[in-house]
Write a protein that holds these residues in place. Structure first.
Motif, PDB file in Angstrom:
ATOM      1  N   CYS A 149     -15.802 -10.757  -0.569  1.00 47.37           N
ATOM      2  CA  CYS A 149     -15.575  -9.346  -0.878  1.00 47.37           C
ATOM      3  C   CYS A 149     -14.236  -8.910  -0.299  1.00 47.37           C
ATOM      4  N   GLU A 150     -13.511  -8.119  -1.076  1.00 50.06           N
ATOM      5  CA  GLU A 150     -12.233  -7.596  -0.613  1.00 50.06           C
ATOM      6  C   GLU A 150     -12.398  -6.128  -0.244  1.00 50.06           C
ATOM      7  N   ILE A 151     -11.987  -5.814   0.968  1.00 49.89           N
ATOM      8  CA  ILE A 151     -12.033  -4.443   1.451  1.00 49.89           C
ATOM      9  C   ILE A 151     -10.586  -3.965   1.578  1.00 49.89           C
ATOM     10  N   THR A 152     -10.289  -2.849   0.935  1.00 49.97           N
ATOM     11  CA  THR A 152      -8.958  -2.249   0.996  1.00 49.97           C
ATOM     12  C   THR A 152      -9.096  -0.877   1.639  1.00 49.97           C
ATOM     13  N   VAL A 153      -8.268  -0.604   2.645  1.00 47.81           N
ATOM     14  CA  VAL A 153      -8.250   0.720   3.273  1.00 47.81           C
ATOM     15  C   VAL A 153      -6.852   1.313   3.107  1.00 47.81           C
ATOM     16  N   LEU A 154      -6.828   2.610   2.809  1.00 49.68           N
ATOM     17  CA  LEU A 154      -5.579   3.326   2.542  1.00 49.68           C
ATOM     18  C   LEU A 154      -5.525   4.599   3.365  1.00 49.68           C
ATOM     19  N   ALA A 155      -4.327   5.012   3.738  1.00 51.10           N
ATOM     20  CA  ALA A 155      -4.118   6.316   4.368  1.00 51.10           C
ATOM     21  C   ALA A 155      -3.751   7.305   3.276  1.00 51.10           C
ATOM     22  N   SER A 156      -4.371   8.504   3.319  1.00 49.86           N
ATOM     23  CA  SER A 156      -4.093   9.503   2.287  1.00 49.86           C
ATOM     24  C   SER A 156      -4.005  10.889   2.917  1.00 49.86           C
ATOM     25  N   PRO A 157      -2.860  11.553   2.814  1.00 52.00           N
ATOM     26  CA  PRO A 157      -1.601  11.075   2.261  1.00 52.00           C
ATOM     27  C   PRO A 157      -0.972  10.024   3.188  1.00 52.00           C
ATOM     28  N   THR A 158      -0.091   9.214   2.627  1.00 54.39           N
ATOM     29  CA  THR A 158       0.438   8.068   3.364  1.00 54.39           C
ATOM     30  C   THR A 158       1.255   8.460   4.581  1.00 54.39           C
ATOM     31  N   ASN A 159       1.870   9.618   4.576  1.00 53.94           N
ATOM     32  CA  ASN A 159       2.693  10.019   5.728  1.00 53.94           C
ATOM     33  C   ASN A 159       1.877  10.714   6.813  1.00 53.94           C
ATOM     34  N   ALA A 160       0.552  10.820   6.634  1.00 52.09           N
ATOM     35  CA  ALA A 160      -0.280  11.590   7.550  1.00 52.09           C
ATOM     36  C   ALA A 160      -0.994  10.743   8.595  1.00 52.09           C
ATOM     37  N   GLY A 161      -0.961   9.426   8.442  1.00 53.08           N
ATOM     38  CA  GLY A 161      -1.650   8.584   9.403  1.00 53.08           C
ATOM     39  C   GLY A 161      -1.613   7.134   9.003  1.00 53.08           C
ATOM     40  N   GLU A 162      -2.319   6.306   9.767  1.00 58.79           N
ATOM     41  CA  GLU A 162      -2.368   4.868   9.521  1.00 58.79           C
ATOM     42  C   GLU A 162      -3.810   4.385   9.578  1.00 58.79           C
ATOM     43  N   VAL A 163      -4.032   3.191   9.021  1.00 59.57           N
ATOM     44  CA  VAL A 163      -5.365   2.594   8.975  1.00 59.57           C
ATOM     45  C   VAL A 163      -5.291   1.140   9.424  1.00 59.57           C
ATOM     46  N   GLN A 164      -6.458   0.609   9.782  1.00 56.65           N
ATOM     47  CA  GLN A 164      -6.580  -0.808  10.079  1.00 56.65           C
ATOM     48  C   GLN A 164      -7.998  -1.254   9.752  1.00 56.65           C
ATOM     49  N   ALA A 165      -8.162  -2.560   9.581  1.00 53.14           N
ATOM     50  CA  ALA A 165      -9.490  -3.137   9.327  1.00 53.14           C
ATOM     51  C   ALA A 165      -9.679  -4.322  10.265  1.00 53.14           C
ATOM     52  N   ASN A 166     -10.864  -4.397  10.860  1.00 53.70           N
ATOM     53  CA  ASN A 166     -11.228  -5.486  11.776  1.00 53.70           C
ATOM     54  C   ASN A 166     -10.199  -5.713  12.877  1.00 53.70           C
ATOM     55  N   GLY A 167      -9.642  -4.640  13.389  1.00 59.83           N
ATOM     56  CA  GLY A 167      -8.713  -4.745  14.508  1.00 59.83           C
ATOM     57  C   GLY A 167      -7.352  -5.312  14.147  1.00 59.83           C
ATOM     58  N   GLY A 168      -7.019  -5.338  12.864  1.00 57.31           N
ATOM     59  CA  GLY A 168      -5.719  -5.852  12.425  1.00 57.31           C
ATOM     60  C   GLY A 168      -4.601  -4.878  12.738  1.00 57.31           C
ATOM     61  N   GLU A 169      -3.470  -5.121  12.112  1.00 59.12           N
ATOM     62  CA  GLU A 169      -2.301  -4.269  12.332  1.00 59.12           C
ATOM     63  C   GLU A 169      -2.495  -2.897  11.675  1.00 59.12           C
ATOM     64  N   TRP A 170      -1.840  -1.894  12.245  1.00 57.44           N
ATOM     65  CA  TRP A 170      -1.863  -0.544  11.695  1.00 57.44           C
ATOM     66  C   TRP A 170      -0.844  -0.447  10.574  1.00 57.44           C
ATOM     67  N   GLY A 171      -1.181   0.302   9.530  1.00 61.90           N
ATOM     68  CA  GLY A 171      -0.257   0.528   8.433  1.00 61.90           C
ATOM     69  C   GLY A 171      -0.818   1.541   7.455  1.00 61.90           C
ATOM     70  N   GLU A 172      -0.064   1.799   6.387  1.00 58.50           N
ATOM     71  CA  GLU A 172      -0.501   2.746   5.357  1.00 58.50           C
ATOM     72  C   GLU A 172      -1.594   2.152   4.477  1.00 58.50           C
ATOM     73  N   GLN A 173      -1.659   0.808   4.418  1.00 59.60           N
ATOM     74  CA  GLN A 173      -2.671   0.122   3.613  1.00 59.60           C
ATOM     75  C   GLN A 173      -2.981  -1.211   4.275  1.00 59.60           C
ATOM     76  N   PHE A 174      -4.248  -1.637   4.162  1.00 54.52           N
ATOM     77  CA  PHE A 174      -4.648  -2.913   4.739  1.00 54.52           C
ATOM     78  C   PHE A 174      -5.728  -3.518   3.852  1.00 54.52           C
ATOM     79  N   ASN A 175      -5.640  -4.828   3.612  1.00 54.37           N
ATOM     80  CA  ASN A 175      -6.649  -5.559   2.840  1.00 54.37           C
ATOM     81  C   ASN A 175      -7.248  -6.643   3.718  1.00 54.37           C
TER      82      ASN A 175
END
Length: 170
Positions: free
Chosen positions: A50-76
């Motif tokens: 399974c592919e999990i994609t996380v996004l920040a919305s709006p992109t300039n308002a914050g960052e996301v991460q999954a399973n303790g990975g790197e912070w960014g505007e999007q992570f898969n």
């Protein structure tokens, strides 16, 4: 549950992905039947990915991460079905986290999936989650004291003994 059918195998040879599978041995009369010469077919299964994609919305308002990975505007992240995934959002300056929203195929935001941060869930299918951020706002209340002696207003609004407005940070 959480597995997919990979195919029918005879030893290391994959015979078919079809299920059901009609099989006719190539030369069944070539030798007399013995226990060790019987045909053995094996149905093989693999963990569903399974592919999990996380996004920040709006992109300039914050960052996301999954399973303790790197912070960014999007992570898969790709994981086996049945595993737990932890997604986390970090609001930028002047914003606050509003919640996780599951995105539909058209890319439009649907219902809120969770207000938890981090949000931990068991994976059973592909998911696209959007961390929604909203501007920080503050409630400003002004009051004349004593109220019989005068009125107040905020930002050229109406006059009154008590006025309240919601303002965004800044």
């Amino acid at each position: 549950e959480n597995y997919t059918f990979d195919g029918w195998y005879q030893g290391d040879e994959m015979l078919s992905h079809d299920n059901p599978f009609d099989y006719l041995p190539t030369d069944p009369m070539a030798s007399s039947r013995q226990g060790e010469s019987d045909i053995q077919l094996q149905a093989r299964f693999g963990k569903t990915q399974c592919e999990i994609t996380v996004l920040a919305s709006p992109t300039n308002a914050g960052e996301v991460q999954a399973n303790g990975g790197e912070w960014g505007e999007q992570f898969n992240v790709t994981v086996d079905a049945g595993q737990q995934v932890s997604v986390q959002a970090q609001a930028g300056q002047g914003f606050q986290f509003d919640g996780w929203y599951e995105l539909e195929e058209a890319g439009s935001r649907s219902q809120k999936a969770s207000e938890e941060n981090p949000y931990v869930f068991d994976v059973h299918s592909d998911r696209v989650l959007s961390a929604h951020f909203v501007p920080q706002s503050y409630s400003i209340t002004v009051q004349a004291s004593p109220s019989c002696r005068g009125n107040v207003r905020v930002n050229d609004g109406p006059w009154g003994a008590v006025q309240q407005v919601e303002l965004e940070l800044g």
